[in-house]
Design a protein around this motif. Structure first.
Motif, short mmCIF file in Angstrom:
data_model
loop_
_atom_site.label_atom_id
_atom_site.label_comp_id
_atom_site.label_asym_id
_atom_site.label_seq_id
_atom_site.Cartn_x
_atom_site.Cartn_y
_atom_site.Cartn_z
N VAL A 30 62.59 66.69 -3.64
CA VAL A 30 62.40 68.24 -3.50
C VAL A 30 61.20 68.67 -3.41
N ALA A 31 59.95 67.94 -3.64
CA ALA A 31 58.62 68.34 -3.75
C ALA A 31 58.54 68.21 -2.01
N VAL A 32 59.16 67.54 -1.53
CA VAL A 32 58.98 67.25 0.02
C VAL A 32 59.88 68.31 1.03
N ALA A 33 60.46 69.12 0.37
CA ALA A 33 61.59 69.90 1.15
C ALA A 33 60.98 70.68 2.36
N GLY A 34 59.76 71.19 2.48
CA GLY A 34 59.13 71.82 3.56
C GLY A 34 58.79 70.87 4.55
N VAL A 35 58.40 69.70 4.16
CA VAL A 35 58.14 68.51 5.26
C VAL A 35 59.23 67.96 5.69
N SER A 144 47.16 51.47 2.35
CA SER A 144 47.44 52.22 1.40
C SER A 144 48.82 52.93 1.42
N GLU A 145 49.52 53.40 0.56
CA GLU A 145 50.63 54.15 0.53
C GLU A 145 50.65 55.11 -0.28
N TYR A 146 51.54 56.22 0.22
CA TYR A 146 51.59 57.39 -0.62
C TYR A 146 53.11 57.80 -0.82
N SER A 147 53.47 57.76 -2.06
CA SER A 147 55.09 57.86 -1.93
C SER A 147 55.26 59.14 -2.98
N VAL A 148 56.55 59.69 -2.68
CA VAL A 148 57.21 60.89 -3.37
C VAL A 148 58.59 60.48 -3.61
N ILE A 149 58.91 60.38 -5.13
CA ILE A 149 60.16 59.97 -5.39
C ILE A 149 60.67 61.04 -6.32
N HIS A 150 62.11 61.38 -5.89
CA HIS A 150 63.02 62.20 -6.87
C HIS A 150 63.89 61.40 -7.33
N TRP A 156 58.15 61.91 -8.98
CA TRP A 156 56.76 61.43 -9.07
C TRP A 156 56.29 61.30 -7.81
N ALA A 157 54.82 61.21 -7.83
CA ALA A 157 54.33 61.21 -6.57
C ALA A 157 52.97 59.96 -6.95
N TYR A 158 52.63 59.04 -5.88
CA TYR A 158 51.90 58.01 -6.49
C TYR A 158 50.70 57.74 -5.14
N ASP A 159 49.31 57.93 -5.06
CA ASP A 159 48.54 57.71 -4.20
C ASP A 159 47.85 56.35 -4.41
N SER A 160 48.23 55.20 -3.72
CA SER A 160 47.64 54.03 -4.15
C SER A 160 46.29 53.90 -3.58
N LYS A 161 45.63 54.74 -2.93
CA LYS A 161 44.28 54.71 -2.61
C LYS A 161 43.33 55.17 -3.40
N SER A 162 43.91 56.29 -4.10
CA SER A 162 43.03 57.10 -5.44
C SER A 162 43.59 56.41 -6.85
N ASP A 163 44.61 55.85 -6.82
CA ASP A 163 45.22 55.31 -7.78
C ASP A 163 45.81 56.55 -9.05
N GLU A 164 46.20 57.64 -8.24
CA GLU A 164 46.43 58.68 -9.02
C GLU A 164 48.00 59.00 -8.99
N SER A 282 66.66 50.18 -7.82
CA SER A 282 65.20 50.03 -8.02
C SER A 282 64.43 50.58 -7.01
N THR A 283 64.95 51.01 -6.03
CA THR A 283 64.19 51.85 -4.79
C THR A 283 63.61 53.01 -5.50
N PHE A 284 64.24 53.58 -6.36
CA PHE A 284 63.90 55.03 -6.87
C PHE A 284 63.30 54.89 -8.52
N ALA A 285 63.25 53.80 -8.75
CA ALA A 285 62.52 53.51 -10.14
C ALA A 285 60.95 53.55 -9.92
N PHE A 286 60.33 54.26 -10.86
CA PHE A 286 58.90 54.29 -10.68
C PHE A 286 58.16 54.38 -12.22
N THR A 287 57.40 53.53 -12.45
CA THR A 287 56.76 53.72 -13.74
C THR A 287 55.16 53.70 -13.35
N PRO A 288 54.10 54.50 -14.02
CA PRO A 288 52.79 54.66 -13.50
C PRO A 288 52.25 53.30 -13.79
#
Length: 418
Positions: A30-35, A144-150, A156-164, A282-288
């Protein structure tokens, strides 16, 4: 050679309607609807080889096939290249200290700014979807990789470069999309079947658009028909829209938007690999990750950006536009591909004076680099250019904007000045 349906069919709005009915079912969080609308919703592919021999199909039948497609599960890799002729990186750096336009407190993983990067340059992405409840989009960098998971009501969104990490609840009602097919159909005036949908799409607008089936292609290893949409009118900045449609399931696999001026495609995005099997849960599972900084959306202060200016939600912006129209300040000139929106600003004010608080020197420099000074019966003004959309802002505050040439904008402003 592949079969080619050369018969033309008309429909101004076809380029917008094609693929809309089913696209949102299998594209990104959802957070990526515009894109999504600018990428997977236009779902394309850069790699194609060979022209498969497929049964002949008409433009209407191909649009029916798109409308009838019910694929909700897929995974794959695709690339998107965008060349609007607009230095978006320069815009961010010039107008906003720190280079971003969103909420600084949201952190580097917040989707608002991060995914704006897709509107410029070339990017490789991975996408997966399992119906309306689970989607994942990953933007791959050099290291690096940036992911958004619904996933079932959470984003959830994760930026591996900044680890945020950024975490939010999905907007209420997002997952209700899975029940959409149970809604009553056949309402008067509605397109109840794919055939109805295609007929309405093609007959919607008269004689401004050519829609044909222009041969076949192979995209990401899949046989596809090519739907070609072109304006019949002169004066549009759009040259053509080409969509490759999966011959088996009707999913759009390739989208290329070309400018009338020629050169590199304005948007060229598409699958290089695609699989319509159900992705693993498991593709959509995310734990910080341990030690990552986590920002919760509901803990952020809203309503202010880093400059302290009020941020308006989209409904507020639309309400403001409605109010403008109510004052007689909004008008559409022309029709089809060459239609121009004329907007009269309240108070008849143009751009703020250079060097003022409302127009910092760096912002003025950026606008000057984009704009051409023009004169006419309307007086004087500035045309701001991209390869696709141009806008004329007159010194008295009138705005003329459309996917048309600079000369077309000047003629419209001159006609309005009579």
């Amino acid at each position: 050679m592949a079969p080619n349906d050369s018969a033309e069919t008309t429909g101004e709005a076809t380029s917008t309607v094609v693929g809309r009915r089913k696209a949102t079912r299998y594209i990104v969080p959802v957070a990526v609807a515009g894109v999504a609308a600018a990428t997977i919703g236009l779902v394309p592919a850069l790699a194609s080889s060979g022209d498969p021999d497929l049964p002949k199909i008409s433009a209407q039948e191909l649009i029916e096939k798109i409308a009838a497609s019910d694929e909700e599960q897929l995974s794959g890799t695709f690339k998107i290249s965008t060349d609007l002729g607009l230095p978006l990186d320069g815009l961010a750096g010039s107008l906003v200290p720190g280079g971003g336009g969103g909420d600084k407190d949201a952190g580097a993983a917040a989707p608002q700014d991060k995914l704006m990067e897709l509107t410029s340059g070339t990017h490789t992405l991975r996408v997966a979807a399992d119906g309306p409840e689970r989607q994942k989009l990953s933007v791959l960098g050099d290291a690096s990789e940036y992911s958004v998971i619904h996933n079932q009501g959470e984003v959830w969104a994760y930026d591996s470069k900044s680890d945020e990490v950024y975490h939010a609840e999905a907007p209420e009602g997002r997952d209700a999309g899975k029940h959409a097919e149970k809604a009553p159909k056949g309402t008067e005036g509605a397109a109840a079947t794919p055939k109805d949908f295609a007929e309405k799409a093609l007959a919607a607008a008269g004689d401004t658009t050519s829609v044909t089936v222009d041969g076949t292609a192979q995209v990401a290893g899949r046989d596809a028909y090519q739907l070609l949409i072109k304006p019949k009118q002169s004066g549009s900045t759009i040259g053509s829209v080409r969509i490759a449609v999966d011959a088996e399931n009707g999913v759009p696999l390739k989208f290329t938007l070309s400018a009338a001026s020629g050169g590199k495609a304005v948007v060229d995005a598409g699958f290089t690999k695609v699989d319509f099997a159900k992705p693993a849960a498991s593709t959509f599972a995310f734990t910080p990750p341990k030690g990552a900084k986590v920002t919760e959306a509901d803990e952020l202060e809203t309503g202010k950006d880093e400059r302290g200016a009020a941020q308006k939600a989209l409904p507020g912006q639309l309400a403001e536009l409605d109010g403008l129209a109510g004052e007689g300040g909004f008008n559409v000139i022309g029709k089809g591909w060459t239609s121009i929106a004329e907007i009269k600003s309240p108070g008849g004010k143009g751009l703020p004076e250079a060097g003022s608080d409302d127009m910092p020197a760096e912002a003025q420099g950026f606008l000057d680099a984009l704009g051409d000074k023009v004169t006419g019966k309307f007086g004087s003004g500035t045309v701001f250019k991209t390869r696709l959309v141009n806008a004329l802002l007159t010194d008295d505050g009138s705005v003329y904007v459309g996917a048309v040439t600079k000369d077309a904008l000047v003629r419209a402003a001159d006609a309005a000045a009579k």
